[in-house]
Design a protein around this motif. Structure first.
Motif, PDB file in Angstrom:
ATOM      1  N   PRO A  91      14.495 -29.805 -21.808  1.00 23.65           N
ATOM      2  CA  PRO A  91      14.221 -28.396 -21.559  1.00 23.65           C
ATOM      3  C   PRO A  91      12.800 -27.996 -21.907  1.00 23.65           C
ATOM      4  O   PRO A  91      12.278 -27.019 -21.384  1.00 23.65           O
ATOM      5  N   SER A  92      12.164 -28.775 -22.790  1.00 25.94           N
ATOM      6  CA  SER A  92      10.845 -28.367 -23.251  1.00 25.94           C
ATOM      7  C   SER A  92       9.733 -28.930 -22.380  1.00 25.94           C
ATOM      8  O   SER A  92       8.571 -28.749 -22.692  1.00 25.94           O
TER       9      SER A  92
ATOM     10  N   ARG B  94       1.926 -21.549 -13.647  1.00 24.38           N
ATOM     11  CA  ARG B  94       2.603 -20.285 -13.931  1.00 24.38           C
ATOM     12  C   ARG B  94       1.582 -19.167 -13.997  1.00 24.38           C
ATOM     13  O   ARG B  94       1.419 -18.505 -15.004  1.00 24.38           O
TER      14      ARG B  94
ATOM     15  N   LEU C 135       2.680 -15.491 -15.017  1.00 22.02           N
ATOM     16  CA  LEU C 135       2.825 -15.295 -16.458  1.00 22.02           C
ATOM     17  C   LEU C 135       1.456 -15.229 -17.135  1.00 22.02           C
ATOM     18  O   LEU C 135       1.208 -14.382 -17.997  1.00 22.02           O
TER      19      LEU C 135
ATOM     20  N   ASN D  64       0.527 -14.373 -31.322  1.00 16.43           N
ATOM     21  CA  ASN D  64       1.665 -14.253 -30.409  1.00 16.43           C
ATOM     22  C   ASN D  64       2.909 -14.924 -30.958  1.00 16.43           C
ATOM     23  O   ASN D  64       3.760 -15.384 -30.196  1.00 16.43           O
TER      24      ASN D  64
ATOM     25  N   LEU E  45       6.444 -14.338 -29.633  1.00 17.73           N
ATOM     26  CA  LEU E  45       6.822 -15.019 -28.389  1.00 17.73           C
ATOM     27  C   LEU E  45       7.013 -16.520 -28.601  1.00 17.73           C
ATOM     28  O   LEU E  45       7.969 -17.113 -28.118  1.00 17.73           O
TER      29      LEU E  45
ATOM     30  N   LYS F 163       7.839 -18.251 -31.136  1.00 19.06           N
ATOM     31  CA  LYS F 163       9.016 -18.669 -31.893  1.00 19.06           C
ATOM     32  C   LYS F 163      10.311 -18.515 -31.124  1.00 19.06           C
ATOM     33  O   LYS F 163      11.312 -19.130 -31.474  1.00 19.06           O
ATOM     34  N   LYS F 164      10.302 -17.660 -30.124  1.00 18.87           N
ATOM     35  CA  LYS F 164      11.570 -17.339 -29.483  1.00 18.87           C
ATOM     36  C   LYS F 164      11.681 -17.804 -28.031  1.00 18.87           C
ATOM     37  O   LYS F 164      12.766 -17.759 -27.455  1.00 18.87           O
ATOM     38  N   MET F 165      10.577 -18.174 -27.423  1.00 20.15           N
ATOM     39  CA  MET F 165      10.643 -18.495 -26.009  1.00 20.15           C
ATOM     40  C   MET F 165      10.039 -19.874 -25.732  1.00 20.15           C
ATOM     41  O   MET F 165       9.074 -20.273 -26.359  1.00 20.15           O
ATOM     42  N   ALA F 166      10.637 -20.563 -24.754  1.00 16.40           N
ATOM     43  CA  ALA F 166      10.095 -21.854 -24.344  1.00 16.40           C
ATOM     44  C   ALA F 166       9.057 -21.617 -23.259  1.00 16.40           C
ATOM     45  O   ALA F 166       9.360 -21.032 -22.226  1.00 16.40           O
ATOM     46  N   MET F 167       7.835 -22.014 -23.523  1.00 20.20           N
ATOM     47  CA  MET F 167       6.770 -21.886 -22.534  1.00 20.20           C
ATOM     48  C   MET F 167       5.626 -22.788 -22.949  1.00 20.20           C
ATOM     49  O   MET F 167       5.551 -23.185 -24.102  1.00 20.20           O
TER      50      MET F 167
ATOM     51  N   ARG G 201       2.521 -23.677 -24.551  1.00 25.20           N
ATOM     52  CA  ARG G 201       1.791 -22.900 -25.550  1.00 25.20           C
ATOM     53  C   ARG G 201       0.295 -22.889 -25.288  1.00 25.20           C
ATOM     54  O   ARG G 201      -0.437 -22.105 -25.886  1.00 25.20           O
TER      55      ARG G 201
ATOM     56  N   GLU H  27       1.801 -29.872 -31.044  1.00 19.24           N
ATOM     57  CA  GLU H  27       2.548 -28.721 -30.517  1.00 19.24           C
ATOM     58  C   GLU H  27       3.986 -28.674 -31.017  1.00 19.24           C
ATOM     59  O   GLU H  27       4.527 -27.602 -31.298  1.00 19.24           O
ATOM     60  N   ASN H  28       4.608 -29.844 -31.136  1.00 11.47           N
ATOM     61  CA  ASN H  28       5.996 -29.933 -31.595  1.00 11.47           C
ATOM     62  C   ASN H  28       6.271 -29.139 -32.847  1.00 11.47           C
ATOM     63  O   ASN H  28       7.340 -28.594 -33.032  1.00 11.47           O
TER      64      ASN H  28
ATOM     65  N   PRO I 269       6.326 -24.203 -33.541  1.00 10.53           N
ATOM     66  CA  PRO I 269       7.300 -23.121 -33.735  1.00 10.53           C
ATOM     67  C   PRO I 269       7.889 -23.073 -35.136  1.00 10.53           C
ATOM     68  O   PRO I 269       8.160 -21.993 -35.645  1.00 10.53           O
TER      69      PRO I 269
ATOM     70  N   GLY J 236      14.572 -25.489 -25.638  1.00  9.33           N
ATOM     71  CA  GLY J 236      13.255 -26.079 -25.415  1.00  9.33           C
ATOM     72  C   GLY J 236      12.162 -25.448 -26.242  1.00  9.33           C
ATOM     73  O   GLY J 236      10.988 -25.719 -26.043  1.00  9.33           O
ATOM     74  N   ILE J 237      12.522 -24.584 -27.188  1.00 10.02           N
ATOM     75  CA  ILE J 237      11.501 -24.015 -28.066  1.00 10.02           C
ATOM     76  C   ILE J 237      10.996 -25.094 -29.016  1.00 10.02           C
ATOM     77  O   ILE J 237       9.810 -25.177 -29.303  1.00 10.02           O
TER      78      ILE J 237
ATOM     79  N   THR K 165      18.850 -30.902 -20.254  1.00 10.85           N
ATOM     80  CA  THR K 165      19.583 -29.761 -19.711  1.00 10.85           C
ATOM     81  C   THR K 165      19.378 -29.718 -18.210  1.00 10.85           C
ATOM     82  O   THR K 165      18.434 -30.294 -17.678  1.00 10.85           O
TER      83      THR K 165
ATOM     84  N   GLY L 116      12.114 -12.507 -27.698  1.00 14.48           N
ATOM     85  CA  GLY L 116      10.693 -12.788 -27.841  1.00 14.48           C
ATOM     86  C   GLY L 116       9.880 -11.614 -27.335  1.00 14.48           C
ATOM     87  O   GLY L 116       9.294 -11.678 -26.272  1.00 14.48           O
TER      88      GLY L 116
ATOM     89  N   HIS M 228       6.871  -8.677 -27.943  1.00 17.14           N
ATOM     90  CA  HIS M 228       5.654  -8.433 -28.689  1.00 17.14           C
ATOM     91  C   HIS M 228       5.695  -7.020 -29.249  1.00 17.14           C
ATOM     92  O   HIS M 228       5.793  -6.062 -28.510  1.00 17.14           O
TER      93      HIS M 228
ATOM     94  N   ALA N 137       9.039 -12.852 -17.145  1.00 16.72           N
ATOM     95  CA  ALA N 137       8.118 -13.861 -16.617  1.00 16.72           C
ATOM     96  C   ALA N 137       8.243 -15.163 -17.398  1.00 16.72           C
ATOM     97  O   ALA N 137       8.213 -16.250 -16.822  1.00 16.72           O
TER      98      ALA N 137
END
Ligand SMILES: Nc1ncnc2c1ncn2[C@@H]1O[C@H](COP(=O)(O)OP(=O)(O)O)[C@@H](O)[C@H]1O
Ligand SMILES: [Mg+2]
Lengths: 293, 266
Positions: free
Chosen positions: A15-16, A27, A30, A109, A112, A114-118, A120, A286-287, A290, B78-79, B89, B102, B104, B118
């Protein structure tokens, strides 16, 4: 991103999965939102808002022009000294802003991150783009000043200007990448970076002409010119300042190092290599980002 | 290794190690070095966790505080990446982790909705199309244009949940989402999650409320100090946890009781 694809047609994958800087440019929507966000967040709760991004460089410009040009007398050493300073200041300011804001970008940030996969890498890249956005209006001011002093665009100058911006974009992004992760582990880095950037102003031929360096450090100029930001400033002066002087060709010959364009190309190449290295380091660290925020 | 085509999530031999204390000062480090003390104090928040989930299953993830539930969801989302082992997954993932979205704090609710959507992979058009639904679901009224930093924790959770449920995801993660909402909102969330489950999406539901897990899930995984303590049928899982003892006359089909349990979902 595309609209929704039926799940059965999608592969099982980690997933990451993010492919670094390339993933960032995949992206763009975004990224655009983050850049817009950062621009508005930087001036949130401020009445003058975006105007501050002009007030800051303009005030620096007046200090340098008045103190260095008028009081210390640097103005006599270079024709059209204000243009000389301002051309350099645009580059220096672009770099310093990218480096400083980029270093803080991930910590700032953290809600964001800590809570979202994107990817970095988004955040340092967005910082660089915000700083680039601020270059625009400063260039307009510079152009007006140049046109008023009889400057006309020339192809070599334009190439030099683009090289200068390219060097700062790549070098700034790579430093922002490296230091934004470092700052997650030790917040000391953002303080260290703002001290480091203070030196940048004096390590480039902005408030003093390059001839001064060539005179005083004869034999060691290669060391001085190994600084890509110094090259970028010289390229920027080739793009705008030399054209405003009485005899541009003579000015370029006296006040700029030889082989300036090839030096610029090498500096750009080195900056790209730096970016690749920065990406590799970033991917390794990066790992842990978070959990350390 | 190959998995059946209806596999939604694979977690295989996953271990995640955390450090207990990160921010040491220069002084602390040098004292520790001088005295020859060990500097690293790590522990496994997840320890060799393995399971697979089929598309459309709804899993109740249970366990005491600190047992690693949120960490597991972060890996699935995936965080974070596991230190060893594999997480795989299939499809788009949405949801809420550790009760919060998440968001801001300096941005308004409206800006955060667009940004959050997004990040979850929605396009501008898709977000614009669903925007009114999201706002209607969140019911935060005029606060939409106030910075979310000023929201109450309930309003914050509402908006986060509203965005997450409107993403066309294949996997939905809900980590103690109902903990801060008020009663009407909890009911609404439960209904929405049932809708998600019934649409064939995989659901991961973290909760301490036995009744709501019973209502939502068809399988329970219990984590104990980062290890899988139980993986199987719902009733057996709840028994395993001994949550029942505190609530002996709990009838799974009684909505009244469910309401009570939802109220206790903290
Ligand atoms: N970023 C972190 N750094 C260090 N320890 C952490 C971190 N995140 C969680 N932990 C620890 O890992 C364990 C599991 O946490 P968590 O997954 O949040 O538990 P829960 O099951 O309550 O959701 C806890 O002991 C917690 O203190
Ligand atoms: Mg938790």
């Amino acid at each position: 991103m595309t609209e929704h694809v039926p799940v059965a047609e999608q592969p099982l994958a980690p997933p990451s999965a993010s492919n670094g800087l390339l993933g960032v440019f995949g992206r763009r929507y975004l990224l655009r939102l983050l850049v817009r966000r950062e621009i508005s967040a930087r001036y949130q709760g401020s009445f003058l808002g975006l105007l501050w991004s002009y007030i800051n460089p303009l005030s620096q410009f007046f200090i340098f022009w008045f103190v260095m040009g008028k009081i210390i007398g640097m103005g006599d050493k270079a024709e059209n000294y204000p243009v000389h300073v301002f051309a350099g200041l645009i580059i220096v300011h672009f770099f310093v802003e990218t480096f400083n804001a980029g270093t803080r970008s991930i910590v700032r940030n953290k809600a964001l991150v800590k809570k979202m996969a994107m990817p970095r890498e988004m955040f340092p890249v967005a910082s660089m783009l915000v700083s680039l956005f601020h270059v625009g209006p400063q260039l307009v001011i510079l152009l007006v000043a140049c046109l008023a002093t009889g400057w006309a665009p020339d192809p070599v100058g334009m190439v030099a200007g683009l090289l200068a911006l390219g060097i700062v974009m790549f070098l700034g992004t790579s430093l922002a990448l490296l230091f934004s992760t470092a700052n997650v582990f030790f917040r000391d880095f953002s303080s260290a970076v703002s001290i480091m950037t203070n030196f940048v102003r004096f390590g480039v031929p902005m408030i003093y002409p390059y001839t001064l360096v060539a005179d005083r450090f004869a034999g060691h100029t290669e060391l001085y010119l190994a600084n890509p930001i110094a090259d970028a400033v010289l390229l920027m002066q080739r793009a705008f300042w030399t054209g405003t002087t009485d005899d541009p060709a003579a000015t370029a010959l006296v006040h700029l190092p030889d082989h300036l364009l090839s030096r610029g190309a090498i500096a750009l190449g080195a900056s790209v290599v730096m970016l690749v290295i920065a990406q590799l380091v970033f991917s390794r660290l990066e790992n842990k980002i978070p959990e350390r925020l | 290794m190959s998995y059946p085509s209806d596999t939604s999530i694979v977690v295989e031999d996953v271990t995640k190690t955390f450090t207990l204390r990160y921010h040491r000062t220069f002084k602390q480090v040098s004292v520790a070095l001088l005295k020859g003390r060990d500097l690293s104090d790590t522990f496994n928040a997840l320890d060799d966790v393995s399971f697979t989930v089929k598309q459309g299953e709804s899993i109740g993830l249970m366990g005491l505080n600190g047992s690693g539930k949120s960490t597991l969801l972060k890996l699935v989302n995936g965080i974070m990446k596991p230190d060893s082992g594999t997480v795989l997954t299939r499809g788009r993932i949405a949801g809420l982790i550790a009760t919060g979205a998440g968001f801001h704090p300096q941005l308004t609710g409206r800006e955060n909705v667009y940004l959050n959507a997004a990040v979850l992979g929605m396009s501008e058009r898709e977000t614009a199309r669903k925007f009114d639904d999201i706002i209607e679901f969140a019911e935060i009224g005029r606060h939409l244009d106030a910075p979310v930093g000023n929201y109450s924790s309930g309003q914050f959770a509402r908006l986060g949940f509203a965005v997450a449920v409107h993403v066309d995801s294949d996997i939905f993660l809900a980590d103690e989402v109902l903990a801060v909402g008020d009663r009407p909102f909890k009911k609404k969330c439960m209904e929405k999650m049932q809708e998600i489950r019934d649409s064939g999406r995989t659901l991961f539901y973290v909760s301490h409320a036995a009744a709501s897990v019973r209502k939502m899930c068809d399988r329970v995984i219990v984590l104990e100090n980062g290890k899988v303590g139980f993986d199987g049928a719902v009733n057996a899982g709840i028994k395993y946890l001994k949550y029942e003892d505190e609530n002996p006359d709990n009838d799974p089909d009684d909505m009244g009781d469910l309401d009570e349990e939802l109220g206790a979902d903290i």
